[in-house]
Design an enzyme around this catalytic site. Structure first.
Site, PDB file in Angstrom:
ATOM      1  N   GLY A  10      -1.472   7.818  -3.615  1.00  0.00           N
ATOM      2  CA  GLY A  10      -0.884   7.199  -4.793  1.00  0.00           C
ATOM      3  C   GLY A  10       0.569   7.560  -5.027  1.00  0.00           C
ATOM      4  O   GLY A  10       1.091   7.393  -6.125  1.00  0.00           O
ATOM      5  N   GLY A  11       1.248   8.089  -3.980  1.00  0.00           N
ATOM      6  CA  GLY A  11       2.650   8.425  -4.112  1.00  0.00           C
ATOM      7  C   GLY A  11       2.924   9.823  -4.629  1.00  0.00           C
ATOM      8  O   GLY A  11       4.066  10.286  -4.630  1.00  0.00           O
ATOM      9  N   LYS A  47       6.951   9.689  10.482  1.00  0.00           N
ATOM     10  CA  LYS A  47       8.199   8.937  10.573  1.00  0.00           C
ATOM     11  C   LYS A  47       8.411   8.123   9.296  1.00  0.00           C
ATOM     12  O   LYS A  47       7.475   7.496   8.787  1.00  0.00           O
ATOM     13  CB  LYS A  47       8.137   8.002  11.789  1.00  0.00           C
ATOM     14  N   HIS A  81       4.971   3.323  -5.412  1.00  0.00           N
ATOM     15  CA  HIS A  81       3.862   3.333  -4.467  1.00  0.00           C
ATOM     16  C   HIS A  81       2.550   2.793  -5.059  1.00  0.00           C
ATOM     17  O   HIS A  81       1.492   2.967  -4.456  1.00  0.00           O
ATOM     18  CB  HIS A  81       3.639   4.735  -3.890  1.00  0.00           C
ATOM     19  N   LYS A  83       0.561  -0.616  -6.142  1.00  0.00           N
ATOM     20  CA  LYS A  83       0.594  -2.049  -5.899  1.00  0.00           C
ATOM     21  C   LYS A  83       0.555  -2.830  -7.217  1.00  0.00           C
ATOM     22  O   LYS A  83      -0.168  -2.464  -8.136  1.00  0.00           O
ATOM     23  CB  LYS A  83      -0.601  -2.454  -5.029  1.00  0.00           C
ATOM     24  N   GLU A 121      -5.190   0.828   6.082  1.00  0.00           N
ATOM     25  CA  GLU A 121      -3.854   0.487   5.606  1.00  0.00           C
ATOM     26  C   GLU A 121      -2.775   0.908   6.606  1.00  0.00           C
ATOM     27  O   GLU A 121      -2.859   1.972   7.217  1.00  0.00           O
ATOM     28  CB  GLU A 121      -3.596   1.137   4.249  1.00  0.00           C
ATOM     29  N   ASN A 135      -9.152   3.529   3.037  1.00  0.00           N
ATOM     30  CA  ASN A 135      -9.873   3.603   1.774  1.00  0.00           C
ATOM     31  C   ASN A 135     -11.315   3.193   2.021  1.00  0.00           C
ATOM     32  O   ASN A 135     -11.584   2.029   2.343  1.00  0.00           O
ATOM     33  CB  ASN A 135      -9.228   2.699   0.724  1.00  0.00           C
ATOM     34  N   ARG A 137     -13.910   2.261   0.446  1.00  0.00           N
ATOM     35  CA  ARG A 137     -14.479   1.699  -0.778  1.00  0.00           C
ATOM     36  C   ARG A 137     -13.973   0.278  -0.953  1.00  0.00           C
ATOM     37  O   ARG A 137     -13.132  -0.191  -0.193  1.00  0.00           O
ATOM     38  CB  ARG A 137     -14.069   2.545  -1.985  1.00  0.00           C
ATOM     39  N   VAL A 140      -9.131  -2.733  -5.519  1.00  0.00           N
ATOM     40  CA  VAL A 140      -8.750  -3.608  -6.627  1.00  0.00           C
ATOM     41  C   VAL A 140      -8.412  -5.008  -6.124  1.00  0.00           C
ATOM     42  O   VAL A 140      -8.749  -6.015  -6.753  1.00  0.00           O
ATOM     43  CB  VAL A 140      -7.545  -3.011  -7.382  1.00  0.00           C
TER      44      VAL A 140
END
Length: 296
Positions: A10-11, A47, A81, A83, A121, A135, A137, A140
């Site tokens: 989540g950043g 990177k 970060h 969405k 991702e 993830n 699961r 959203v």
């Protein structure tokens, strides 16, 4: 280099070092944030990509050895970060790239013996995919995948948990049209200050290709304790252009009174040429907001 928390996402616990001289400070700050957020200060390095897109692959696997991918979602429009706008398929991928990364993902999850729904991702830049995380699961943004594939992912998840085999094969999965989701949050559209409180008026848009996922109603009180998501506006069209036009109408019809929401942000975004042309990366929204705030 990018310094990232090993125990969370989540950043939080994520810092960029543009040179060797910046690395010690980035490590120290990221570890402190990771410890505070996740109780674990372990970090790792990867990177740093300058202008990537965020591409994720939806997968589904049963207990009978079948693993399928349902195409990709483009989740590049983010703030800090997180969405805010997701669409499928990605404006940046063609059939060849989609098939290639889909096979990589399904082969990997077959070897791992994965079960259920999930999302793998990636960052995508200059034709190359860079793995971020998985993830394990339902996410959203899963409705955009449902609208372009015709599959009910919640139903399939329940059937898989009950031991039922998937009733389709990879060749049965097609992509029909285009879908976009906007996350409607209880926040000021441009400062993102939280806006809990009572919803005085609520009207969800309707019509062909328009879906509103929300538990909100007139009189509902948004509490200050949880995620600020009020609802998800998802729109589907036969083409991306039709989808964008339908989304513009749906945003104008959506009414959430009594609190601030992010609806005005989306109404501005959908008028921007970069958005209309699908030419954006993970930094686009923050650049836009900074330009809007300063005029530079």
């Amino acid at each position: 280099m990018l310094v990232k928390a090993a125990a969370g996402g989540g950043g939080r616990g994520m810092k960029v070092a543009h040179s060797a001289a910046e690395l010690p400070a980035a490590l120290s700050t990221a570890r402190a944030e990771a410890k505070a957020a996740f109780g674990d200060d372990a970090v790792y390095l990867e990177k740093y990509l300058e202008k990537p897109r965020h591409i994720e692959i939806q997968v589904i696997a049963d207990s009978h050895g079948k693993v399928l991918h349902l195409g990709e979602r483009d989740c590049s429009l983010q703030r800090r970060h997180q969405k805010v706008w997701e669409e499928a398929p990605s404006p940046a991928l063609n059939i060849g790239a989609r098939s290639e990364i889909g096979k990589v993902v399904t082969d990997a999850l077959s070897k791992l013996g994965y079960l259920g729904v999930g999302t793998v991702e990636f960052l995508y830049e200059n034709g190359h995919f860079y793995f971020i995380e998985m993830n394990t699961r339902l996410q959203v943004e899963h409705p955009v995948t449902e609208l372009i594939t015709g599959l009910d992912l919640v139903r399939e998840q329940i059937r898989i948990a009950d031991g039922c085999p998937l009733e389709i094969s990879q060749n049965d999965i097609g992509i029909a049209g285009h879908a976009i989701e906007c996350r409607i949050n209880a926040e000021n559209a441009f400062t993102f200050q939280p806006s809990p409180g009572r919803i005085s008026d609520f009207h969800a848009p309707g019509g062909l290709g328009v879906r509103m996922d929300s538990a909100a109603y007139a009189g509902y009180r948004i509490p200050p304790y949880y995620d600020s998501l009020v609802g998800k506006l998802i729109v589907h069209g036969r083409s991306r252009n039709e989808c964008l036009m339908r989304l513009r109408r749906a945003l104008d019809e959506l009414v959430v009174g009594g609190i601030d929401t992010t609806i005005p942000l989306f109404q501005e975004m959908i008028k921007q040429s970069d958005i209309l042309d699908g030419e954006y990366d993970i930094h686009w929204l923050e650049r836009y907001l900074a330009h809007r705030a300063t005029g530079r």
